[in-house]
Design an enzyme around this catalytic site. Structure first.
Site, PDB file in Angstrom:
ATOM      1  N   HIS A 167       0.815  -1.214   0.000  1.00  0.00           N
ATOM      2  CA  HIS A 167       0.000   0.000   0.000  1.00  0.00           C
ATOM      3  C   HIS A 167       0.857   1.276   0.000  1.00  0.00           C
ATOM      4  O   HIS A 167       0.348   2.355  -0.301  1.00  0.00           O
ATOM      5  CB  HIS A 167      -0.982  -0.006   1.183  1.00  0.00           C
ATOM      6  CG  HIS A 167      -0.379   0.317   2.514  1.00  0.00           C
ATOM      7  ND1 HIS A 167      -0.043  -0.655   3.433  1.00  0.00           N
ATOM      8  CD2 HIS A 167      -0.076   1.497   3.109  1.00  0.00           C
ATOM      9  CE1 HIS A 167       0.441  -0.081   4.524  1.00  0.00           C
ATOM     10  NE2 HIS A 167       0.438   1.232   4.352  1.00  0.00           N
ATOM     11  N   SER A 195       4.664   2.446   7.960  1.00  0.00           N
ATOM     12  CA  SER A 195       4.343   1.312   7.097  1.00  0.00           C
ATOM     13  C   SER A 195       5.537   0.916   6.240  1.00  0.00           C
ATOM     14  O   SER A 195       6.143   1.746   5.570  1.00  0.00           O
ATOM     15  CB  SER A 195       3.162   1.657   6.188  1.00  0.00           C
ATOM     16  OG  SER A 195       1.981   1.818   6.933  1.00  0.00           O
ATOM     17  N   ASP A 199       0.247  -7.591   1.705  1.00  0.00           N
ATOM     18  CA  ASP A 199       0.655  -6.185   1.775  1.00  0.00           C
ATOM     19  C   ASP A 199       2.176  -6.049   1.735  1.00  0.00           C
ATOM     20  O   ASP A 199       2.765  -5.277   2.499  1.00  0.00           O
ATOM     21  CB  ASP A 199       0.093  -5.510   3.021  1.00  0.00           C
ATOM     22  CG  ASP A 199       0.149  -3.985   2.923  1.00  0.00           C
ATOM     23  OD1 ASP A 199       0.278  -3.475   1.795  1.00  0.00           O
ATOM     24  OD2 ASP A 199       0.104  -3.312   3.971  1.00  0.00           O
TER      25      ASP A 199
END
Length: 389
Positions: A114, A222, A144
């Protein structure tokens, strides 16, 4: 008539007394100066001894740390930070920013899918200030994960060591590294809160086998590494659960074992193929167990089977009726899976985690099921998980 003392004798006594008095004053002064000097020297020695004691205590602490590292393999967070800081990078795109870490000396960098999804351009910044562009090599939306590549000549590359996430235990200390809100070079510390979680992704699909942590993770973290006390990367920070959009005590990371399993395919093929059964299901609870006459509130009730899926081809059945208990509509009548490949399956997570960790599309698995009150086994050849709809 008695003889009176002469004035000269009196003067002599006065001089003698004065001399003695002066001598006493001088002696006292000399003694006072000597005493002050000794006191000053003593204070200096005490200060020196105190300083040496502090140094000795510091050395003793360092020896204890090194001894602990030698005996347990565990390191203090400051040591781990210094070991890994040059491996962590800032990943920026035209859509936002995140983190990543160096996988090898060929320029491969691991981050989240993402972080780079739909990006027109990717820029990577190293701790030493070097900045370079990057290209996408491989992605997996279901885990992911993404691999991007930079020019390996842009700076000295420091690959991380991937540890074993399957060895993590609840309560174990971990630290998240990355760039929260663009604040580069950040480390936050916490513990493993749980393992084998499933995570509902924004795209409407589920990410399987996730680590839950309480180390502070915020937007920008992230793709950064989750590390253990051995300085090994045991996860990839990926998401938080929050109503505010900022950290509230629940963060998630993709396990390092998932990275190990997928990294070769992501680099070589650009994607990763996940096993697929093709069902929707519910964990059996007390209400379902009572309604179906099951011995224990354990297992996985198959609610629906996707047409043409591996489960459909193997004859697995979904629910065919509903009952109402305490105002709740409860589906019943479908197969209840209680085991997979000889291992107990108490909940849906047991099934999907086992398949993710141990199988690939085309592999066969054997399910232990309860159908119409009878126990039986069903063999299923797994398919490939289709893209999110």
């Amino acid at each position: 008539m008695p003889e009176e003392p002469s004035s000269s004798s009196s003067c002599k006594w006065i001089y003698a007394f004065a001399a003695i008095l002066i001598l006493l004053i001088v002696s006292t002064a000399v003694f006072a100066v000597a005493f002050l000097n000794l006191q000053t020297q003593l204070e200096t020695m005490e200060t020196s001894i105190t300083g040496q004691n502090i140094e000795i205590e510091d050395l003793r602490n360092r020896i204890e740390i090194l001894d602990a590292v030698n005996q347990t393999g565990l390191m203090p967070w400051s040591t781990i930070y210094n070991q890994l800081k040059d491996s962590v990078v800032l990943v920026q795109t035209n859509l936002g920013l995140g983190s990543g870490f160096v996988h090898d000396t060929n320029g491969h960098i691991i981050t989240n899918h993402h972080v780079i999804e739909d990006a027109d351009a990717i820029q990577v910044t190293f701790l030493d200030g070097n900045i370079t562009s990057a290209n996408v090599i491989g992605t997996d939306i279901y885990s992911d994960l993404a691999v991007i590549k930079v020019d390996p000549e842009v700076t000295a590359l420091h690959p991380v060591v991937l540890g074993s996430s399957s060895e993590l235990i609840v309560g174990e200390p971990v630290a998240a590294m990355g760039n929260p809100f663009g604040l580069s070079d950040t480390l936050t510390v916490g513990i493993v809160s749980s393992v084998e979680r499933t995570l509902d992704a924004a795209g409407g699909y589920v990410i399987i086998d996730v680590i839950q942590i309480d180390a502070a993770v915020n937007p920008g973290n992230s793709g950064g590494p989750l590390v253990n006390l051995k300085g090994q990367v045991v996860g990839v920070n990926t998401a938080i659960q929050s109503e505010t959009g900022t950290f509230t005590g629940i963060g998630f990371a993709i396990p390092s074992d998932t990275v190990k399993r997928e990294i070769g395919d992501l680099i070589e093929n650009g994607d990763y193929r996940h096993p697929w059964l093709g069902v929707s299901a519910l964990d059996v609870d007390l209400s379902i167990a009572d309604a179906m006459g099951l011995e224990k509130p354990q297992g996985v009730l198959i609610v629906d089977v996707t047409e043409g899926s591996p489960a459909d081809h193997a004859g697995i059945r979904g629910t065919d009726q509903n009952v109402t208990l305490d105002g709740q509509i409860i589906p019943i009548g479908g197969d209840v899976i209680t085991g997979i490949d000889g291992l107990p399956a108490r909940r849906m997570a047991d099934l999907v985690v086992h398949m993710e960790r141990n199988t690939s599309p085309g592999d066969s698995v054997v399910f232990d099921i309860i159908r119409d009150g009878e126990k039986r086994s069903v063999e299923v050849t797994l398919g490939e998980r289709p893209p999110p709809s």
